[in-house]
Design an enzyme around this catalytic site. Structure first.
Site, PDB file in Angstrom:
ATOM      1  N   GLU A   5       1.326  -6.468 -37.628  1.00  0.00           N
ATOM      2  CA  GLU A   5       0.822  -6.493 -36.260  1.00  0.00           C
ATOM      3  C   GLU A   5       1.302  -7.688 -35.438  1.00  0.00           C
ATOM      4  O   GLU A   5       0.508  -8.522 -34.998  1.00  0.00           O
ATOM      5  CB  GLU A   5      -0.713  -6.445 -36.250  1.00  0.00           C
ATOM      6  N   GLU A  44      -3.144   0.977 -42.124  1.00  0.00           N
ATOM      7  CA  GLU A  44      -4.530   0.548 -41.904  1.00  0.00           C
ATOM      8  C   GLU A  44      -5.252   1.604 -41.090  1.00  0.00           C
ATOM      9  O   GLU A  44      -4.723   2.088 -40.085  1.00  0.00           O
ATOM     10  CB  GLU A  44      -4.615  -0.775 -41.116  1.00  0.00           C
TER      11      GLU A  44
HETATM   12  C1  FCB Z   1      -6.262  -5.133 -37.879  1.00  0.00           C
HETATM   13  C2  FCB Z   1      -5.838  -6.268 -38.788  1.00  0.00           C
HETATM   14  C3  FCB Z   1      -6.739  -6.459 -39.968  1.00  0.00           C
HETATM   15  C4  FCB Z   1      -8.181  -6.299 -39.595  1.00  0.00           C
HETATM   16  C5  FCB Z   1      -8.381  -4.986 -38.907  1.00  0.00           C
HETATM   17  C6  FCB Z   1      -9.819  -4.679 -38.569  1.00  0.00           C
HETATM   18  O1  FCB Z   1      -5.834  -5.407 -36.593  1.00  0.00           O
HETATM   19  O2  FCB Z   1      -4.534  -6.075 -39.252  1.00  0.00           O
HETATM   20  O3  FCB Z   1      -6.495  -7.734 -40.515  1.00  0.00           O
HETATM   21  O4  FCB Z   1      -8.569  -7.355 -38.792  1.00  0.00           O
HETATM   22  O5  FCB Z   1      -7.625  -4.952 -37.719  1.00  0.00           O
END
Ligand code: FCB
Length: 783
Positions: A163, A364
């Site tokens: 990210e 994620e």
């Molecule tokens: C993402 C991040 C992770 C966590 C989630 C909720 O943006 O990569 O570390 O904070 O959100």
């Protein structure tokens, strides 16, 4: 619903969020150590010093993963564990840890996926300029090579950076993440250098023989509020421009250089305006566009925007002037992120269309839904997203895996430990891990490689399957002519495939609605009128935007209470928001007994004063209804920690009536158990405190006045801090240090919770974080 053979189920985590052991075995500090130790940066004042103590408990945690049956584990490597100074000297002991972890994983049949950068830049490199400096990108490639040298024979898949948008723009533009800088120019430079770092590292890894190389981006479809209801909606040129600008900043700023070797022209214009373009050197884009094997997609929610000429830019989106980040009615997680699973299908389809042949992986996806172990909300969230991913696969999208965020509760960055994203619950006092229902559900899904027989299909499942909005599905089902033929065909195919039967009963239920909701002000007097009026204003606009009429009702007498109750009992309104249920009045309880959807503002705990004027904290009073509250206790604690950091030892608290006040005092006393508490400013100053925390704005003004009369200088003789329910504190001399209350978010959360309740969705209580704004009343020379 089965997934292709070989589809990879897994979980993701990151180093700083779970490892702890911040000073062990030669680890150097990272920017997150510095940031979390600075006062007022983390909502609950916590740090990652201990986190989940995964450094020592990794074997147990790998055991948990084995129990879930995951095939892959994406963890991140802490740069400053491996290179304490960020460059040159490699700390073998740091690598030993990752070697132990990888061996443990392999022993349990779990493929290690290593992310090389999940936001924890060595502080030493930040001191030498951080990401705005080009050198950092070069150092990253060295570091990547050093990690590969040790783990390359064992690590299956490498993700360079996690990210970069978040790291660059929250870290260097908005300043809400480490290192907390606030410069658009530095943020754009950082973003470019992160891209370059990715390219250089990908090159180094490739050369060293890495098997599979990727990157994990936070990607979101950018939609207008109208498109949220109907993705096929035509946009005005203004709205189309707003969508495109935010999409360029958030998504294409990273996708295009990496996958096409160029920046979007409209983005270059913005970058040039803020940062110039000198930092983009000839040849950089070739390095950045080195081929990758897999694109990691971190998806949580769409971004919803519309054109709004007078709107100032959002700090995290330099160049977003004239774009409004709109409230999204409908269900949301405890974090306030809207729940839009179909957004994942839309996103994956787009990536597949724009970058054919590229393997994708959801690296994620997950949600904060509070602490409970019976987490039906989290199960529903992940399940809906798994279905949305499946819909994309059915369309031929090359999706290779789905990694849930996250294995266990952890340090959620600026929100500290209050956010709960874990399939596994962690008790941070004992480090005990306990599986939630969602963990058991995930295990079953992995074992089946898919979901059990689909639940009764709903409008939302049909919409996700067809990749259209719920409104479009309902228009097709109701035979409206306004839908394009190819869209109609897609919806009909999905309806047939899923066996969807439009539910008459549900429809008639909908039509029995009045379309009216009530905002009830339980008077007669509000200690924080500014807050209440802001809430009324914002919540009204969201509710109206979702097609409701809003009625304001005053509940300041027994007669008006009866009127409000009669409205609820007769279902003359579809739902109610009650604010603030601050005092000992029985209206909340009485309303809770009716079956009208009800959302309350304010915590479940009510403060009261006994006859002697002493504070007693009384009664649970939400009656199981959704409550939207501000983290008053956290705010009190943040003030206390700030005063402690400044060296104060004899603080006192000036309090007043109201639930909020009680919570604020409680938070403060958690840090300073012995602080003097009184509701009389004069008496309080007689005790010669060195600092006073006044629990509301007006009370803080009283303290400033009393201090002046007593000839005390603020902050030299007496530090004063307040709570910013209103604006008053900014205009005093010196300006007041206050806890900022997120008024807009509060109003939006209230409105959204009510909309979800009206939809029959479960609504979890939400507590919104606050943060400290330090000014001259506590720090001399302050603003
Ligand atoms: C993402 C991040 C992770 C966590 C989630 C909720 O943006 O990569 O570390 O904070 O959100």
């Amino acid at each position: 619903m089965r997934f292709p053979d070989g589809f990879v189920w897994g979980v993701s985590t990151s180093a700083y969020q779970i490892e702890g052991a911040a000073a062990e075995d030669g680890r150097g500090p990272s920017i997150w150590d510095t940031f979390s130790h600075a006062p007022g940066r983390i909502a609950d004042g916590s740090t990652g010093d201990e986190a989940c103590d995964h450094y020592h408990r990794h074997a147990e945690d790998v055991g948990l993963m084995k129990g879930l049956g995951v095939r892959a584990y994406r963890f991140s490597v802490s740069w400053s564990r491996v290179m304490p100074d960020g460059a040159e000297k490699v700390n073998a002991a740091g690598l030993d840890f990752y070697e132990r972890l990888t061996d443990e994983l392999l022993g349990q049949g779990i493929a290690p996926y290593a992310t090389l950068y999940h936001w924890d830049l060595p502080q030493a490199l930040e001191d030498r300029g951080g990401w705005p400096s080009r050198d950092t990108a070069e150092r990253f490639a060295d570091y990547a090579a050093a990690v590969h040298e040790r783990l390359g024979d064992r690590v299956d898949t490498w993700f360079t950076i996690n990210e970069p948008w978040v790291a660059a723009f929250l870290g260097y533009a908005a300043g809400t993440h480490a290192p907390g800088r606030r410069s658009a120019a530095e943020a754009f430079r950082s973003a470019h250098h992160m891209l370059l770092a990715h390219g250089l590292a990908a090159g180094a890894l490739r050369e060293a023989g890495a098997r599979r190389i990727g990157v994990a981006l936070n990607l979101s479809p950018v939609l207008t509020p109208g498109q949220l209801g109907d993705q096929d909606q035509e946009l005005t040129p203004e709205d189309a421009g707003a969508v495109s600008r935010i999409d360029a900043l958030l998504n294409r700023q990273f996708l295009d250089p990496m996958l096409r070797g160029s920046y979007p022209p409209e983005l270059l214009e913005v970058v040039g305006r803020y940062a110039g373009l000198d930092h983009v050197r000839d040849g950089d884009l070739d390095l950045i566009a080195r081929p990758i094997d897999v694109l990691g997609v971190n998806y949580y929610a769409p971004h919803v925007v519309q054109a709004q000429p007078s709107q100032p830019g959002e700090p995290a989106f330099p160049g977003s002037e004239g774009v409004l980040f709109a409230a999204t009615p409908g269900p949301a997680t405890a974090m306030g992120w809207p729940i839009v699973p179909s957004g994942l299908t839309v996103l994956l389809r787009r990536l597949a269309a724009d970058h054919p042949g590229l393997d994708l992986m959801v690296t994620e996806n997950g949600a904060d839904f509070g602490d409970g172990a019976r987490d039906a909300d989290r199960v529903a969230f992940i399940e809906a997203h798994v279905r949305a991913a499946h819909a994309a696969i059915s369309d031929g999208v090359r999706l290779r895996g789905f990694l849930a965020w996250t294995l266990m509760d952890n340090f959620e960055w600026a929100d500290g430990y209050r956010r709960k994203f874990g399939l596994v619950h962690v008790d941070f006092a004992t480090q005990r891990r306990t599986e939630r229902d969602s963990a058991r559900w995930f295990r079953e899904m992995i074992a089946r490689n898919g979901l059990p027989a689909a639940p009764r299909p709903t409008l939302e499942t049909v919409a996700a399957r067809a990749g259209v909005s719920r409104a479009t599905v309902s228009r097709v089902v109701n035979g409206e002519a306004s839908v394009r033929p190819e869209v109609r065909a897609r919806v009909q195919a999905a309806v047939e495939e899923l066996g969807y039967v439009p539910n008459q009963a549900a429809r008639s239920l909908v039509t029995r609605r009045t379309g009216t909701v009530a905002l009830v002000l339980s008077g007669p007097r509000h200690d924080n009128a500014a807050l209440v009026s802001a809430v009324v204003q914002y919540a009204t606009s969201v509710l109206e935007a979702s097609g409701h009429q809003v009625r304001l009702m005053l509940a300041d007498s027994e007669r008006s209470h009866r009127r409000v109750l009669a409205e609820a009992e007769g279902r003359h309104v579809d739902g109610m928001i009650l604010l603030p249920p601050d005092r000992q009045d029985p209206l909340a309880e009485r309303l809770a007994k009716t079956d009208v959807p009800l959302v309350l503002l304010g915590g479940p705990v009510v403060a009261a004063f006994d006859a002697g004027g002493d504070l007693v904290v009384a009664a649970e009073r939400a009656g199981g209804r959704p409550v939207v509250a501000v983290d008053d206790a956290g705010g009190g604690a943040a003030v206390a920690r700030h005063l402690r950091e400044l060296g104060h030892t004899r603080p006192a608290v000036l309090t007043g009536p109201g639930a909020a006040a009680g919570e604020r005092v409680r938070g403060f006393l958690e840090v300073f158990p012995r602080a003097e508490v009184s509701d009389d400013a004069g008496r309080l100053l007689d005790r010669r405190p060195d600092a006073v925390f006044a629990v509301t704005d007006p009370l803080a003004l009283e303290v400033l006045g009393a201090a002046r009369e007593a000839g005390l200088r603020v902050p030299e003789d007496l530090a004063v801090a307040g709570f910013g329910d209103g604006e008053a504190g900014r205009h005093t001399i010196p300006a007041l240090t206050t806890v900022a209350v997120p008024v807009t978010e509060l109003a939006l959360a209230l409105a959204r919770s009510l909309l979800s309740a009206l939809d029959g969705q479960p609504v979890a209580p939400s507590v919104l974080p606050v943060h400290l704004e330090v000014r001259g009343s506590t720090v001399s020379g302050g603003r």
